[in-house]
Structure formats: C-alpha cells, structure tokens
Design a protein around this motif. Structure first.
Motif, PDB file in Angstrom:
ATOM      1  N   ASP A   1       0.900  -1.223   0.006  1.00 50.50           N
ATOM      2  CA  ASP A   1       0.014  -0.074  -0.131  1.00 50.50           C
ATOM      3  C   ASP A   1       0.876   1.090   0.014  1.00 50.50           C
ATOM      4  OD1 ASP A   1      -1.346   2.432   1.509  1.00 50.50           O
ATOM      5  OD2 ASP A   1      -2.984   1.073   0.969  1.00 50.50           O
ATOM      6  N   GLU A   2       0.945   2.006  -0.910  1.00 38.59           N
ATOM      7  CA  GLU A   2       1.762   3.166  -1.122  1.00 38.59           C
ATOM      8  C   GLU A   2       1.604   4.144   0.016  1.00 38.59           C
ATOM      9  OE1 GLU A   2       1.272   5.145  -4.779  1.00 38.59           O
ATOM     10  OE2 GLU A   2       1.551   3.359  -6.182  1.00 38.59           O
ATOM     11  N   GLU A   3       0.340   4.409   0.147  1.00 35.27           N
ATOM     12  CA  GLU A   3       0.072   5.300   1.468  1.00 35.27           C
ATOM     13  C   GLU A   3       1.024   4.657   2.773  1.00 35.27           C
ATOM     14  OE1 GLU A   3      -1.169   8.533   1.699  1.00 35.27           O
ATOM     15  OE2 GLU A   3      -1.028   8.441  -0.399  1.00 35.27           O
ATOM     16  N   ASN A   4       0.765   3.521   2.771  1.00 34.08           N
ATOM     17  CA  ASN A   4       1.208   2.959   4.189  1.00 34.08           C
ATOM     18  C   ASN A   4       3.012   3.127   4.159  1.00 34.08           C
ATOM     19  OD1 ASN A   4      -1.054   2.255   5.547  1.00 34.08           O
ATOM     20  ND2 ASN A   4      -0.883   0.160   4.979  1.00 34.08           N
ATOM     21  N   ILE A   5       3.411   2.958   3.064  1.00 32.90           N
ATOM     22  CA  ILE A   5       4.993   2.910   2.589  1.00 32.90           C
ATOM     23  C   ILE A   5       5.177   4.418   2.988  1.00 32.90           C
ATOM     24  CG2 ILE A   5       6.946   2.890   1.012  1.00 32.90           C
ATOM     25  CD1 ILE A   5       5.333   0.237  -0.068  1.00 32.90           C
ATOM     26  N   LEU A   6       4.579   5.449   2.367  1.00 34.27           N
ATOM     27  CA  LEU A   6       5.025   6.674   2.621  1.00 34.27           C
ATOM     28  C   LEU A   6       4.761   7.211   4.004  1.00 34.27           C
ATOM     29  CD1 LEU A   6       5.579   9.567   1.279  1.00 34.27           C
ATOM     30  CD2 LEU A   6       3.278   9.890   0.850  1.00 34.27           C
ATOM     31  N   THR A   7       3.697   6.832   4.782  1.00 28.12           N
ATOM     32  CA  THR A   7       3.559   7.122   6.042  1.00 28.12           C
ATOM     33  C   THR A   7       4.822   6.715   7.039  1.00 28.12           C
ATOM     34  OG1 THR A   7       1.213   7.222   5.898  1.00 28.12           O
ATOM     35  CG2 THR A   7       2.344   7.057   8.039  1.00 28.12           C
ATOM     36  N   GLN A   8       5.205   5.595   6.618  1.00 23.36           N
ATOM     37  CA  GLN A   8       6.437   4.989   7.674  1.00 23.36           C
ATOM     38  C   GLN A   8       7.944   5.634   7.067  1.00 23.36           C
ATOM     39  OE1 GLN A   8       6.246   0.450   8.314  1.00 23.36           O
ATOM     40  NE2 GLN A   8       5.000   0.892   6.192  1.00 23.36           N
ATOM     41  N   PHE A   9       7.964   6.270   5.730  1.00 20.73           N
ATOM     42  CA  PHE A   9       9.261   7.078   5.484  1.00 20.73           C
ATOM     43  C   PHE A   9       8.842   8.321   6.153  1.00 20.73           C
ATOM     44  CE2 PHE A   9      10.346   4.433   2.178  1.00 20.73           C
ATOM     45  CZ  PHE A   9      11.695   4.702   1.969  1.00 20.73           C
ATOM     46  N   LEU A  10       7.933   8.863   6.398  1.00 23.24           N
ATOM     47  CA  LEU A  10       7.616  10.185   6.873  1.00 23.24           C
ATOM     48  C   LEU A  10       7.870  10.115   8.506  1.00 23.24           C
ATOM     49  CD1 LEU A  10       4.423  11.633   5.088  1.00 23.24           C
ATOM     50  CD2 LEU A  10       6.886  12.343   4.807  1.00 23.24           C
ATOM     51  N   VAL A  11       7.153   9.356   9.207  1.00 22.13           N
ATOM     52  CA  VAL A  11       7.684   8.891  10.460  1.00 22.13           C
ATOM     53  C   VAL A  11       8.907   8.440  11.072  1.00 22.13           C
ATOM     54  CG1 VAL A  11       6.710   7.818  12.613  1.00 22.13           C
ATOM     55  CG2 VAL A  11       5.172   8.638  10.951  1.00 22.13           C
ATOM     56  N   ASN A  12       9.376   7.360  10.264  1.00 21.95           N
ATOM     57  CA  ASN A  12      10.448   6.809  10.916  1.00 21.95           C
ATOM     58  C   ASN A  12      11.983   7.480  10.057  1.00 21.95           C
ATOM     59  OD1 ASN A  12       8.873   4.754  11.992  1.00 21.95           O
ATOM     60  ND2 ASN A  12       9.026   3.238  10.190  1.00 21.95           N
ATOM     61  N   ALA A  13      11.738   8.095   9.098  1.00 19.10           N
ATOM     62  CA  ALA A  13      12.921   8.568   8.439  1.00 19.10           C
ATOM     63  C   ALA A  13      12.957  10.094   8.547  1.00 19.10           C
ATOM     64  CB  ALA A  13      13.353   8.044   7.053  1.00 19.10           C
ATOM     65  N   LEU A  14      11.946  10.561   7.973  1.00 20.98           N
ATOM     66  CA  LEU A  14      12.041  12.037   7.695  1.00 20.98           C
ATOM     67  C   LEU A  14      11.749  12.949   9.242  1.00 20.98           C
ATOM     68  CD1 LEU A  14      12.341  14.578   6.140  1.00 20.98           C
ATOM     69  CD2 LEU A  14      10.014  14.304   5.492  1.00 20.98           C
ATOM     70  N   GLY A  15      10.923  12.067   9.951  1.00 23.27           N
ATOM     71  CA  GLY A  15      10.552  12.861  11.344  1.00 23.27           C
ATOM     72  C   GLY A  15      11.754  12.952  12.318  1.00 23.27           C
ATOM     73  N   PRO A  16      12.483  12.119  12.403  1.00 19.62           N
ATOM     74  CA  PRO A  16      13.602  12.203  13.340  1.00 19.62           C
ATOM     75  C   PRO A  16      14.691  13.239  12.827  1.00 19.62           C
ATOM     76  CG  PRO A  16      13.329  10.015  13.107  1.00 19.62           C
ATOM     77  CD  PRO A  16      12.317  10.407  12.041  1.00 19.62           C
ATOM     78  N   LEU A  17      14.755  13.417  11.515  1.00 23.07           N
ATOM     79  CA  LEU A  17      15.831  14.663  10.872  1.00 23.07           C
ATOM     80  C   LEU A  17      14.905  15.690  11.304  1.00 23.07           C
ATOM     81  CD1 LEU A  17      18.030  15.025   9.297  1.00 23.07           C
ATOM     82  CD2 LEU A  17      16.565  14.943   7.149  1.00 23.07           C
ATOM     83  N   LYS A  18      13.764  15.944  11.184  1.00 16.90           N
ATOM     84  CA  LYS A  18      12.939  17.300  11.248  1.00 16.90           C
ATOM     85  C   LYS A  18      13.112  17.926  12.876  1.00 16.90           C
ATOM     86  CE  LYS A  18       8.999  16.328   9.678  1.00 16.90           C
ATOM     87  NZ  LYS A  18       7.594  16.484   8.992  1.00 16.90           N
ATOM     88  N   VAL A  19      13.101  16.526  13.766  1.00 17.95           N
ATOM     89  CA  VAL A  19      13.291  16.960  15.183  1.00 17.95           C
ATOM     90  C   VAL A  19      14.997  17.467  15.408  1.00 17.95           C
ATOM     91  CG1 VAL A  19      13.661  15.971  17.499  1.00 17.95           C
ATOM     92  CG2 VAL A  19      11.372  15.257  15.678  1.00 17.95           C
ATOM     93  N   VAL A  20      15.643  16.795  14.963  1.00 16.30           N
ATOM     94  CA  VAL A  20      17.257  17.220  15.058  1.00 16.30           C
ATOM     95  C   VAL A  20      17.207  18.449  14.509  1.00 16.30           C
ATOM     96  CG1 VAL A  20      19.594  16.569  14.254  1.00 16.30           C
ATOM     97  CG2 VAL A  20      18.151  14.933  15.037  1.00 16.30           C
ATOM     98  N   LYS A  21      16.804  19.071  13.273  1.00 15.77           N
ATOM     99  CA  LYS A  21      17.190  20.193  12.628  1.00 15.77           C
ATOM    100  C   LYS A  21      16.391  21.185  13.838  1.00 15.77           C
ATOM    101  CE  LYS A  21      16.170  22.994   8.641  1.00 15.77           C
ATOM    102  NZ  LYS A  21      15.618  23.150   7.447  1.00 15.77           N
TER     103      LYS A  21
END
Length: 222
Positions: free
Chosen positions: A92-112
C-alpha cells in the motif's frame, strides 16, 4: 555524575516510556515528547511533558523549539516510530509513505528543530532496526518498514559526519525484538532492552559515532 537534560520522543509507551523511567531513576532531567501523554507517563512525573509533538506535523516540531526557552540538551533520543506490516500482495503506497515520513524524515526534522539547543559534545541517538540492514535481510517482506529504517540509518550516518565538528556523537541502535504493542508483545522485555541501550549510550563517543549497534553490543552490518 552530573545531572543531564534528556529529551525522548515517543515517550508515552513502550521503549520510550521505559527509557523515560530509566533516566529519571538515574536522576536526570527528562523531557518527554509525545503526541498525547499516557497515564503511565504522567505517573512517572518527568521534568516536563511536551504533548502535541507529532513528527508528521512540521508545525508541531517547529513550535517545540520555541518552547524550550534556555533549556539545553545533553541527550536527544529519537524513539518515535511505526511499523505497518506488508508483503508483495498487500503493498500500500500510503502506508509505505507514512512509514518514511515517521521513521526517517520525522527524526531528521526533530534534530533540525532542536539543533540550536544541543550542547557541544551532546549525544544524539536514533532507535532504528536491524530490519533496515540490507545485508541482514534473509526473510523479505516488510517493504515500507525496512526501507524507512534503511533511510533512517543513512540519515543518521550523514548527521554523524556533519555534527562531528561540534563534538556531537550519533548512536544508531537496534533495541532488539522488544515485547511492545508494535511487536504484538513478542520478544525481550522493555527493561532488558533499555539496560542494553543505556550501556550503548554511555559508551557512545566520537570514535564510534555513526556505527550501527545492537543493544547487546554487537555491531550490525549495513
């Protein structure tokens, strides 16, 4: 040992809650970041709870930095994450995208957002998964989760390079298969996982910054 300011995302349950408990017992100041505090988190009485922090919501992360006032961070643990199981038949493309946003991009945004508050020689920790290891993948499936954690690993290594001039070390840690809601309560206890993670955090320095470790001390392949 000097009291430290410890920031933990996803602190309302599971490993994040256990990490909060551990550092409070150590006598540190613990700042708990979460979307909504659980009754278990409230009972722990951390130094401060920052609620409404959603890694999918960039505004909530940006607002966080303005709430810190003059608080400086010794240790930032990026723990928040999600697992949405999939296989070739259930992609499911939406589920894959959501995991990228939470698991990968989210921590980077927090650090920034929190970078100005990180002390020189602070420690930055990412709780990832050995499921993000390409070499260790012997069972397939979990496309979104594996890819998002591999992306997180790559982001964390880049941060270890970019932040080393500031004396900031970056830990990339697999907590083990931990019996939490995410894993259907299968695996080792959160207490056992956190004891190992605490050892990895204690031994983290610039010489091992950017390496990938299991909570038991084993260095994991990429």
């Amino acid at each position: 040992m000097a009291q430290k300011n410890v920031f933990i995302t996803g602190s309302n349950r599971g490993i994040g809650l256990e990490l909060t408990k551990h550092f409070l017992k150590k006598g540190d100041q613990v700042f708990a970041l979460c979307r909504k505090p659980s009754s278990d988190l409230i009972r722990l009485r951390p130094t401060r709870i920052f609620e409404g922090v959603d890694v999918l919501n960039s505004n909530s992360i940006r607002e966080l930095s303005s709430k810190l006032l003059d608080t400086k961070i010794d240790l930032l643990i990026n723990n928040a994450g999600i697992l949405l199981p999939d296989n070739l038949q259930s992609l499911d493309e939406e589920n894959i995208l959501t995991q990228f946003l939470v698991n990968a991009l989210g921590p980077l945004k927090v650090v920034k957002a929190l970078l100005p508050a990180l002390k020189p020689n602070a420690k930055l920790v990412f709780l990832t998964s050995r499921m993000g290891s390409i070499a260790d993948n012997s069972s397939g499936a979990y496309y979104g989760y594996r890819a998002s954690k591999a992306a997180l690993n790559a982001i964390a290594v880049s941060l270890s390079r970019d932040l080393s001039p500031k004396g900031i070390s970056v830990g990339i840690f697999h907590p083990g298969m931990v019996a939490t809601e995410m894993t259907g309560r299968q695996g080792i206890s959160p207490e056992e996982s956190v004891l190992g993670l605490a050892e990895r955090i204690e031994s983290l320095n610039l010489s091992n910054s950017g390496k990938f470790f299991h909570q038991n001390g084993e260095e994991l392949p990429w």
